[in-house]
Design an enzyme around this catalytic site. Structure first.
Site, PDB file in Angstrom:
ATOM      1  N   GLU A  72     -14.668  38.692  58.072  1.00  0.00           N
ATOM      2  CA  GLU A  72     -14.964  39.690  59.090  1.00  0.00           C
ATOM      3  C   GLU A  72     -13.684  40.374  59.582  1.00  0.00           C
ATOM      4  O   GLU A  72     -13.633  41.577  59.720  1.00  0.00           O
ATOM      5  CB  GLU A  72     -15.676  39.005  60.271  1.00  0.00           C
ATOM      6  CG  GLU A  72     -16.134  39.960  61.335  1.00  0.00           C
ATOM      7  CD  GLU A  72     -17.460  40.612  60.968  1.00  0.00           C
ATOM      8  OE1 GLU A  72     -18.244  40.829  61.874  1.00  0.00           O
ATOM      9  OE2 GLU A  72     -17.699  40.905  59.775  1.00  0.00           O
ATOM     10  N   ASP A  73     -12.660  39.569  59.824  1.00  0.00           N
ATOM     11  CA  ASP A  73     -11.521  40.062  60.590  1.00  0.00           C
ATOM     12  C   ASP A  73     -10.223  40.235  59.814  1.00  0.00           C
ATOM     13  O   ASP A  73      -9.245  40.713  60.363  1.00  0.00           O
ATOM     14  CB  ASP A  73     -11.246  39.112  61.764  1.00  0.00           C
ATOM     15  CG  ASP A  73     -12.472  38.941  62.650  1.00  0.00           C
ATOM     16  OD1 ASP A  73     -13.233  39.916  62.775  1.00  0.00           O
ATOM     17  OD2 ASP A  73     -12.657  37.844  63.194  1.00  0.00           O
TER      18      ASP A  73
END
Ligand code: MN
Length: 730
Positions: A82-83
């Site tokens: 996600e990051d």
């Protein structure tokens, strides 16, 4: 970070926790550790800590729950996709294999919720959690550990976010942890949530619990001493005994929700005894009951009757005595039961796997539990107030070939699925595959199924049998719509042919008759929409071609006569200022006053709301017709008399209805059911089945007026199996 019973492990400790697994599994975790450390390098949490602290904590929680190496690896990697730049699910799959990638993807997807509204958001996140559970329960365990760490560090978030996150935790995550039996996480989640949702209430309980802590601890020690001696004396060598801290939220609940005072809470002092075998549990119970008097109605045997989440234990409350002056609780269970009590499904899952049990069965078992839970009213109410979560009880969740989640009602088939995707997919469906295997179209879809619909442009389209296969009302409506369209165009063509044939027989051209001025009165009379509807009515067998053509010819003739006489207006103004006088007769005022006998014409059956006209019949008073009735229009003008309905419907009036619908068992019953529901009486009824699968139902009903009649017609027309519904003269 707030206090937790869990703590972060070092890489060495993490690897030690999985040392019984094959070497390559251990290497997988080590590799994930370094990969995540690298991916999160330079990132910081709101607390200012390096971001990597977060995945390590989660992996540590998972390791404490003795989860397998792929889960621990997924825990370490859970935020990378996600990051972190350059990290995708594909990369994770390449580096760590499919099993880990699927879990990371699952955790990432739960977090991705795109709904604005808070309640929708809650429902959506719940839905996703349940779905993920159906696929792989380990995803939820990672998510619970993730939420625990986020709650522990929630103090660093903005205040608005604190409250909402705490609320979501209390309403969704804690109940799921409860349901999965992961009490150790559940209790921390609840206490942490409470401290943000009701900080004052939290402090109050904490203060009260803290106040007499020393005193309570002395009492607990006394109980432990007494029991240790007695149990040892009874010959049980290997046992553990400890005081059991009560978590604040449960005390808070008892005080606030059950409205108890602090002194009425009996299990503030509690002791837990862990033994090796089941018989020892009951043996210890006997010892406990021999020492202290039992508090009636407080003994619970969750060993013979496990809770839904598989929790097993004996609970008993004792009255106390000289040394312990308040009631207290003793819990007795085996070590194995204790592992389930703390880690719930995680323990159960491991344990089963170790013994070679079927993982899949276990997952489905837990999923069933979750679904059952949704249907328990009390829990559901607690769960999301004001939101009907029992929605989930009758649903199955399936996947498209692309992995999108589709939820359908229980019992749904691949055909329902096809129609849900698009009616075009449904109408061209030739077969279906579930999890890669061909299935019959009436296969009952199960949660977790991956469904693929086979279509063909040359498919012959739906068959009437499909109506028996599909379970959802959407699919039924779409199939009927298909037939409705197909049959309508077929019937319109057929009806037109029949009318042409009839017109020819009467030596006229149909084209000369089908002019708006001739057919519009027919549309009004039968509440049909357009000329095609007249053809359709004839084609479906609802009206004979003889009748339809006859009516058109009559109308044409009448208008020609009118033109020749050139004596408009056609209706004589007998009393130009007709005002109802005196008493109405049978709900009708007659021009010239009361006293005339009134009857209603059977050719058109007027009902209040219809425009009406009277016709004076010698010796029989006045016959009331609808103003557009062909018979009164063709009558001698000098014998017409003005009439008007009395204001309020007095009594009931006969009206004829004709309904054309798909024939099937129960149809007539349902249609008359609508009539009955509308408070209308059926006087006579006949039904005729056509060869093309339709049926014509003719009814005579008693109504109070046009309004009631129209409502009934509208209701019939709204049914997807009704092709036409209209009023007839009789
Ligand atoms: Mn996270």
């Amino acid at each position: 970070m707030a206090h937790s019973a869990f703590h972060s492990l070092t890489l060495k400790e993490l690897l030690e926790s999985i040392q019984d697994y094959p070497e390559e599994s251990v290497q997988l975790v080590e590799k994930a550790y370094h990969f995540a450390a690298n991916a999160h390098d330079g990132q910081k949490r709101m607390s200012g800590d390096p971001y990597f602290v977060h995945p390590v904590f989660i992996a540590s929680v998972l390791a404490e729950m003795q989860l397998d190496p792929p889960t621990i690896a997924a825990g370490l990697l859970h935020d990378t996709a996600e990051d972190c730049e350059g990290v995708t699910i594909e990369v994770i799959e390449k580096e760590f294999g499919e099993e880990v990638a699927v879990m990371v993807d699952g955790v990432t997807k739960i977090g991705r919720i795109n709904v604005k509204n808070w309640e929708e958001r809650q429902a959506e996140s719940l839905r996703k959690m349940i779905l993920a559970m159906g696929k792989d329960i380990r995803v939820i365990l990672i998510k619970l550990a993730d939420r625990l760490h986020n709650m522990l560090t929630l103090g660093y978030q903005p205040e608005e976010k604190q409250y909402r996150t705490a609320q979501e935790t209390l309403e969704i995550y804690a109940p799921i942890a409860h349901r999965l039996g992961v009490y150790k996480i559940k209790q921390e989640l609840e206490d942490l949530s409470l401290s943000y949702i009701d900080p004052e209430g939290y402090r109050d309980v904490a203060t009260k619990v803290g106040a007499k802590r020393a005193e309570r601890e002395n009492q607990i020690q006394h109980i432990i001493d007494v029991l240790t001696e007695k149990i040892t004396a009874a010959g049980i060598q290997d046992f553990e005994i400890a005081g059991r801290p009560k978590h604040l939220y449960s005390i808070y609940r008892k005080m606030v929700i059950q409205d108890k005072t602090f002194d009425q809470i009996y299990d503030l002092i509690a002791v837990r005894v862990l033994v090796n075998t089941l018989p020892e549990c009951y043996q210890v119970l006997g010892i406990v009951h021999a020492v202290w008097p039992i508090m009636p109605d407080r003994f619970k045997d969750y060993i013979s009757n496990p809770k839904n989440n598989m929790y097993q234990s004996l609970h008993t409350t004792l009255m106390g005595g000289r040394e312990v002056k308040t009631p207290f609780e003793v819990q007795i269970r085996t070590h194995e039961m204790h592992a389930v009590a703390e880690y719930g499904i995680a323990a159960h899952w491991n344990y089963k796997e170790g013994k070679g049990g079927s993982q899949m069965d276990e997952k489905l078992y837990w999923l069933r539990q979750i679904i059952d839970w949704q249907s328990e009213a009390r829990d559901a109410k607690e769960f999301i107030d004001g939101l009907k979560t029992d929605l989930f009880a009758d649903e199955v969740f399936v996947f498209t070939p692309k992995g999108d989640i589709i939820n359908m009602q229980k019992g749904a088939t691949p055909l329902d699925f096809a129609y849900l995707i698009h009616s075009g997919v449904g109408n061209t469906c030739t077969g279906a595959k579930v999890n890669g295997r061909l299935v019959t179209l009436d296969y009952e879809l199960q949660t977790g199924d991956r469904v693929e619909i086979l279509t063909s442009k040359s498919a012959k389209g739906p068959s009437l049998d499909w109506l028996k296969v599909v379970k959802t009302s959407q699919a039924k409506a779409k199939i009927r719509q298909y037939f409705r369209k197909a049959m309508r165009s077929e019937s319109v063509g057929l009806g037109k042919d029949m009318m042409e044939h009839e017109a020819k027989r009467r030596n006229v051209k149909l084209g000369d008759l089908t002019k708006p001025e001739y057919y519009e009165p027919l549309l009004r009379r039968y509440s049909l929409a357009d000329l095609e509807a007249i053809y359709g009515a004839v084609g479906f067998g609802g009206m004979t071609a003889v009748h339809a053509v006859g009516q058109l010819i009559d109308e044409q003739q009448r208008q020609k006569d009118k033109e020749q006489k050139k004596t408009p207006p056609q209706l004589p103004q007998l009393t130009p200022t007709f005002k109802p006088q005196g008493k109405p007769t049978q709900g009708v005022y007659v021009a010239g006053g009361p006293g005339m006998l009134v009857r209603f014409a059977h050719c058109c059956n007027p009902v209040p709301g219809d425009e009406i006209n009277g016709y004076v019949t010698r010796g029989r008073g006045v016959t009331v017709h609808k103003a557009d009735c062909i018979n009164i229009l063709n009558s001698e003008p000098e014998r017409r008399i003005e009439v008007a309905w009395a204001d309020e419907g007095s009594g009931t009036f006969m009206a004829g209805l004709r309904i054309i619908a798909y024939d099937r068992p129960g149809l007539v019953g349902e249609l008359t059911g609508h009539v009955g529901d509308s408070g209308i009486k059926v006087n006579s009824l006949s039904a005729k089945a056509n060869k093309n699968g339709t049926a014509v139902i003719q009814m005579s009903v008693e109504v109070s007026g046009t309004e009631q009649l129209q409502q009934l017609l509208n209701r019939m027309k709204r049914r997807s199996d009704v092709l036409e519904a209209y009023r007839t003269g009789n």
